[in-house]
Each structure stands twice: as C-alpha cells, then as structure tokens.
Design an enzyme around this catalytic site. Sequence first.
Site, short mmCIF file in Angstrom:
data_model
loop_
_atom_site.label_atom_id
_atom_site.label_comp_id
_atom_site.label_asym_id
_atom_site.label_seq_id
_atom_site.Cartn_x
_atom_site.Cartn_y
_atom_site.Cartn_z
N ARG A 25 6.98 6.02 6.22
CA ARG A 25 8.24 6.31 7.13
C ARG A 25 8.26 7.51 7.76
NH1 ARG A 25 13.66 5.70 3.90
NH2 ARG A 25 14.29 5.71 6.10
N ARG A 56 10.39 -0.09 5.31
CA ARG A 56 11.83 -0.36 5.26
C ARG A 56 12.54 0.75 6.10
NH1 ARG A 56 15.84 -1.04 0.08
NH2 ARG A 56 14.89 1.07 -0.33
N HIS A 86 1.99 1.95 0.26
CA HIS A 86 3.08 2.98 -0.29
C HIS A 86 2.50 4.39 -0.36
CE1 HIS A 86 6.90 4.23 -1.48
NE2 HIS A 86 7.40 3.31 -0.97
#
Length: 207
Positions: A25, A56, A86
């Site tokens: 992110r 997300r 991740h």
Amino acid sequence: DPVVNFINQAARDPRVLTIKQTLYRTGLKSPVVPALLKARRDYNKQVAVLVELKARFDEESNIVWAKRLEEQGVHVTYGLVGLKTHSKIALVVREDEDGIIRRYVHLGTGNYNHDTARSYEDFGYFTCDPEVGADATDLFNYLTGYSAIKQFRKLYVAPINLRDEFSKLIQREIDNQRNGIQGHMILKMNALADQKMIKFVGENWSE
C-alpha cells in the site's frame, strides 16, 4: 523517515548495485517510488519491484505506480497466482569500500506508506546479516518466479514454512511452562484469521 532515507540514499549511492522492494500500500504521493524511479532513471541501477495489485484501498495507485516503474525500465512483477504478497521487505546490494558485496535489508510490518505510518504502530528491522541477506535474495527470486526454493536460513515465509516454524516457537513456550520454566509470548497483529493457528493456540492455552 529512516526507511525513506534508506531508499533515497541507496538510489544516489554509486556503490549500490541493486535495489529490490515489495510495494503493498504505497499511495499516490509515496516518496519511496520516486526514489526507485530515480535509482533506475538517473543512476542506471538494477531495480526490481513486486507490486501487489490486490492491496486493499490502494489498487488504483499501485497500478499507476506499476505502469510508471515499467516505463522507466524497472523490473516489475505482480506476485504469485492465488496468493496475496503481504511481505514488506527492501533489499539493497552494495559493493562496500572494502570491496565486499553486502546485502542490506529492511523488514517491516508497515506498508511503505508515508500516510499510514503517521497513525499505525509498526515495527521495522534493519540488518546486514549475511544469512538474512541471502534469504531476502532467495525470497525475491521466489516471488518473481525465478526459484522454487523451499528452505530459508532465518526467515519464516508463508506459505512455505511460516505456520510450521511459528507453531514450533509456540510449542517451545508451552513446553517451557509445563517444565517449570516461565513460558512467555508477545503477539502483535491486527487480526488473527488462520483457523489452524487459532485451534492450536486455543487447545493449549488453558494449560
């Protein structure tokens, strides 16, 4: 700031040969990605980035950055099919003043996102430990499809060995407690959703 400085310094350093990083992110105003672009465009370094498109809230910005990185000659990959990458890891390969090539690694729980870093509580770990550096290299080769490695020296990597090794650590503390040695665990997470891990901890917690 230490992470941003690390990448910026690596981008400019003439002794740095390679920079590799995962981006989960990042945000459209990320200072990290411009540093990677500068390393490739202005200093002709080898730069490889794994961009997680399923991050997300940041899918759009990640797509924008991925295209811009590719346009500048950065080697961009998008992770493994069926898995969400991740990991937060940055690897810098440098030929030091003594002529030895060393690997400098940052491992973190944060997303290399300068906005969320102001409000989230994250841990970061800098090291030039040779075994961690070798593991980081192997991990990037695995994530980019160049390796099917199944063993690491120090890192615990899902889905290869993370659950098994983490279960061993928990079992060690359970055994310590049963044997009169003070068992101790500190677990920091924003969610626990792994059913096998929940069952494993729950079955032994009362003891």
